[in-house]
Design a protein around this motif. Structure first.
Motif, PDB file in Angstrom:
ATOM      1  N   ASN A 371       0.825  -1.210   0.000  1.00 38.22           N
ATOM      2  CA  ASN A 371       0.000   0.000   0.000  1.00 38.22           C
ATOM      3  C   ASN A 371       0.859   1.259   0.000  1.00 38.22           C
ATOM      4  OD1 ASN A 371      -2.777   1.152   0.247  1.00 38.22           O
ATOM      5  ND2 ASN A 371      -1.912   2.029   2.121  1.00 38.22           N
ATOM      6  N   ARG A 372       1.972   1.206   0.762  1.00 38.45           N
ATOM      7  CA  ARG A 372       2.861   2.376   0.824  1.00 38.45           C
ATOM      8  C   ARG A 372       3.499   2.649  -0.544  1.00 38.45           C
ATOM      9  NH1 ARG A 372       5.444   0.643   4.715  1.00 38.45           N
ATOM     10  NH2 ARG A 372       7.347  -0.138   3.755  1.00 38.45           N
ATOM     11  N   LEU A 423      -2.243  13.335 -10.210  1.00 35.48           N
ATOM     12  CA  LEU A 423      -1.006  14.082  -9.995  1.00 35.48           C
ATOM     13  C   LEU A 423      -0.194  14.168 -11.289  1.00 35.48           C
ATOM     14  CD1 LEU A 423       0.257  12.665  -6.588  1.00 35.48           C
ATOM     15  CD2 LEU A 423      -0.368  15.020  -7.018  1.00 35.48           C
ATOM     16  N   SER A 424       0.442  15.302 -11.474  1.00 37.81           N
ATOM     17  CA  SER A 424       1.379  15.431 -12.586  1.00 37.81           C
ATOM     18  C   SER A 424       2.663  14.689 -12.236  1.00 37.81           C
ATOM     19  CB  SER A 424       1.693  16.908 -12.852  1.00 37.81           C
ATOM     20  OG  SER A 424       2.437  17.435 -11.760  1.00 37.81           O
ATOM     21  N   GLY A 425       3.499  14.454 -13.234  1.00 38.52           N
ATOM     22  CA  GLY A 425       4.748  13.748 -12.992  1.00 38.52           C
ATOM     23  C   GLY A 425       5.618  14.457 -11.981  1.00 38.52           C
ATOM     24  N   LYS A 426       5.679  15.789 -12.045  1.00 37.73           N
ATOM     25  CA  LYS A 426       6.514  16.565 -11.124  1.00 37.73           C
ATOM     26  C   LYS A 426       5.970  16.489  -9.699  1.00 37.73           C
ATOM     27  CE  LYS A 426       8.419  21.208 -10.466  1.00 37.73           C
ATOM     28  NZ  LYS A 426       8.453  22.598 -10.967  1.00 37.73           N
ATOM     29  N   GLU A 427       4.632  16.623  -9.581  1.00 37.66           N
ATOM     30  CA  GLU A 427       4.006  16.572  -8.246  1.00 37.66           C
ATOM     31  C   GLU A 427       4.164  15.180  -7.633  1.00 37.66           C
ATOM     32  OE1 GLU A 427       0.124  17.792  -9.483  1.00 37.66           O
ATOM     33  OE2 GLU A 427       0.317  19.756  -8.516  1.00 37.66           O
ATOM     34  N   ARG A 428       3.998  14.144  -8.494  1.00 38.48           N
ATOM     35  CA  ARG A 428       4.124  12.775  -8.014  1.00 38.48           C
ATOM     36  C   ARG A 428       5.533  12.518  -7.490  1.00 38.48           C
ATOM     37  NH1 ARG A 428       2.857  10.148 -12.439  1.00 38.48           N
ATOM     38  NH2 ARG A 428       0.637  10.308 -12.049  1.00 38.48           N
ATOM     39  N   ALA A 429       6.530  13.022  -8.199  1.00 43.74           N
ATOM     40  CA  ALA A 429       7.923  12.847  -7.786  1.00 43.74           C
ATOM     41  C   ALA A 429       8.184  13.563  -6.473  1.00 43.74           C
ATOM     42  CB  ALA A 429       8.855  13.368  -8.875  1.00 43.74           C
ATOM     43  N   LEU A 430       7.605  14.774  -6.329  1.00 41.17           N
ATOM     44  CA  LEU A 430       7.787  15.556  -5.101  1.00 41.17           C
ATOM     45  C   LEU A 430       7.148  14.841  -3.901  1.00 41.17           C
ATOM     46  CD1 LEU A 430       8.771  18.192  -3.776  1.00 41.17           C
ATOM     47  CD2 LEU A 430       6.569  19.218  -4.392  1.00 41.17           C
ATOM     48  N   LEU A 431       5.931  14.339  -4.121  1.00 39.54           N
ATOM     49  CA  LEU A 431       5.223  13.646  -3.043  1.00 39.54           C
ATOM     50  C   LEU A 431       5.954  12.359  -2.676  1.00 39.54           C
ATOM     51  CD1 LEU A 431       2.699  13.922  -1.292  1.00 39.54           C
ATOM     52  CD2 LEU A 431       1.459  12.561  -2.982  1.00 39.54           C
ATOM     53  N   SER A 432       6.448  11.651  -3.683  1.00 40.33           N
ATOM     54  CA  SER A 432       7.186  10.417  -3.455  1.00 40.33           C
ATOM     55  C   SER A 432       8.455  10.696  -2.660  1.00 40.33           C
ATOM     56  CB  SER A 432       7.519   9.760  -4.788  1.00 40.33           C
ATOM     57  OG  SER A 432       8.269   8.598  -4.594  1.00 40.33           O
ATOM     58  N   ARG A 433       9.145  11.791  -3.009  1.00 42.14           N
ATOM     59  CA  ARG A 433      10.383  12.164  -2.306  1.00 42.14           C
ATOM     60  C   ARG A 433      10.094  12.494  -0.846  1.00 42.14           C
ATOM     61  NH1 ARG A 433      13.852  17.668  -3.445  1.00 42.14           N
ATOM     62  NH2 ARG A 433      15.454  17.319  -1.835  1.00 42.14           N
TER      63      ARG A 433
END
Length: 536
Positions: A371-372, A423-433
């Motif tokens: 899930n994470r 989410l956009s690719g940039k937002e997804r990367a930021l949230l993932s980070r």
């Protein structure tokens, strides 16, 4: 004591009426059960009523007193006989006494004499009856004490006390055999739960022990079997010549219990040992086999297998299978989900080594991990993220690993139906980070401001961004990550509560306990105990 059964016999009706009315038989403790008019009728009434006292004319048609008493002696019948004789038959009556008649009365019958001889007969009959009853009771208690002693000694033997072997041998209950094997039989339903009344539990255990003892008695020529009740189950120590015999016996018992009692039972068969001194080792292996019913399924006969030869972990690790499952979910590859899920569940089972607690924890951790990871791309299942304690309790309460697997598969199916993230690719990367940083540094002092600075955002904007895309505020998210790791440590280790608090970023154990209780409804130690009770 009940009334003494009395049978009267005489070929003269007037004598019979006189005998009945001459004294009060009821006051003396007698009940007249029949009246005979000749020898043939007397024999028939004896067979029907089995009287304890017979008062009969010594000379009647179709059979005299000598014939009657001889027949009673021949049949081993212990009724007392009092004969009535005329004066001229006195020698005849004497002969009857020598053959075992209790007494005789000479006609005409005197009331006092009749009362005296009847009282004498009643005393002898009651004395013999009490003696026989005492003898039976003594025999019963001797057998009961012997059985209790054997069970106590067997309990000790199965617990590893070899000193009991000498006493068991002296009692003559052991045999010389090639093999010794212990089987443990257990009811799948929990008869110690509150839904079972004590009377029901006792009746079920009594019925089970009767079926087992009867089967062991029938199989006496094939093997020597001894039964002892241990904890909630029954242990059967079998001494046998053929190695396959315990499995045959267990299958036969299993079928009989299913058929006659309609009960679901599981039976674990231990290792066959070459020496009875190793009975405790066979018993331990039988318990290990029985514990596998959680994985193998209920209502089965399960043979012990050496885990070193049975388990083949394979080449794919749990972490790799979890990653593959996330990829399949992300790519919506429905056809891969079932085989990957089953492979992961089997790998968790193998790694758990037939340990129920480890298996449940392994599945729980896999669900959280999947899930994470899934959350980084599609947002994850909020119900799992926000209610981890309920998930663990649900898994722990499952009666079998098949039910745990079903719950896991249902969650994976729900993840597949989860709506695609916007989410956009940039937002997804930021949230993932951001989530990855929290996952790696949850034990540190992470604040909204320090996290916003790390991703070069204004704290206010970062807070709004995080809540919009995760559905919860930053502080709560960090707390949940910490609680998840705290729960894992609580269940998978024996660390003290203050040690766990320190490892997940809390300086004060009281604050940690309060946060844990707020999240899971119980303080850490209480929660640990409740989960282990579920899993035991």
């Amino acid at each position: 004591m009940e009334n003494i059964k009395l049978l009267l016999a005489d070929d003269e009706p007037v004598i019979l009426r006189g005998l009945k009315k001459l004294i009060s038989w009821e006051e003396l403790g007698f009940a007249i059960v029949g009246e005979a008019n000749d020898g043939r009728e007397l024999r028939d009434l004896i067979r029907v009523h089995e009287p304890q006292l017979i008062i009969s004319d010594i000379s009647m048609p179709d059979g005299n007193g000598i014939d009657i008493i001889a027949e009673l002696n021949e049949q081993g019948y212990d009724a007392k006989v009092i004969f009535i004789s005329a004066f001229q038959e006195f020698g005849y009556a004497r002969q009857a006494l020598q053959l075992g008649a209790l007494d005789y009365l000479v006609k005409p019958i005197n009331k006092n004499q009749l009362e005296k001889v009847a009282g004498k007969a009643a005393s002898i009959i009651r004395e013999e009856s009490d003696g026989e009853r005492n003898k039976e009771m003594l025999s019963y208690y001797e057998k009961k004490n012997r059985s209790a002693t054997i069970e106590q000694l067997l309990n000790g033997l199965l617990d590893g006390d070899r000193k009991t072997l000498t006493e068991l041998s002296q009692m003559g209950v052991l045999a010389i055999s090639r093999f010794t094997t212990v089987c443990v039989l257990e009811i799948d339903e929990n008869i110690n739960s509150s839904q079972w009344e004590e009377r029901e539990r006792n009746l079920v255990n009594f019925a089970l022990s009767n079926i087992i003892r009867e089967a062991l008695e029938q199989e006496r020529s094939t093997g020597n079997g001894l039964l002892v009740q241990k904890e909630a189950g029954f242990a059967i120590l079998i001494q046998h010549e053929e190695k396959e015999y315990p499995l045959q016996l267990a299958n036969d018992l299993h079928r009989k219990i299913n058929d006659y009692l309609k009960l679901s039972v599981s039976c674990g068969i231990g290792q066959s040992m070459p020496d009875i001194e190793e009975a405790a080792e066979s018993y331990r292996s039988a318990l290990k086999a029985l514990n596998r019913k959680y994985f193998e399924g209920l209502n089965q006969v399960i043979l012990y297998e050496d885990q070193r030869t049975r388990n083949n972990p394979g080449n794919t690790s749990i972490a790799e299978l979890q990653a593959d499952l996330v990829k399949a979910l992300t790519a919506r590859q429905k056809e891969l989900l079932q085989p990957l899920t089953r492979q992961l569940l089997e790998q968790i089972r193998i790694q758990a080594g037939d340990n129920r607690n480890l298996a449940v924890t392994g599945v729980y951790n896999s669900i959280l991990t999947i899930n994470r990871e899934f959350e980084k791309i599609w947002g994850g299942m909020e119900s799992i993220r926000t209610d981890q304690g309920a998930l663990l309790e649900k898994l722990a309460a499952c009666p079998s690993y098949a039910d745990v697997a079903h719950t896991f598969e249902k969650i994976v199916s729900e993840m597949l139906q989860h709506p695609v993230s916007k989410l956009s690719g940039k937002e997804r990367a930021l949230l993932s980070r951001t989530k990855a940083y929290i996952e790696d540094h949850y034990a540190s002092n992470i604040t909204l401001e320090s996290m916003a600075a790390l991703v070069y955002m204004n704290p206010y904007y970062f807070s709004s961004f995080f809540k919009k895309h995760t559905g919860q505020n930053f502080k709560n998210y960090v707390t949940e990550v910490r609680m998840r790791h705290a729960l894992k440590l609580l269940l998978e280790s024996d660390l003290m509560v203050y040690e766990i608090a320190d490892r997940v970023g809390y300086n004060h154990v009281r604050h940690f306990s309060d946060m844990f209780k707020k999240r899971f409804g119980k303080v850490p130690q209480e929660y640990r105990q409740s989960i282990r009770r579920h899993q035991s």
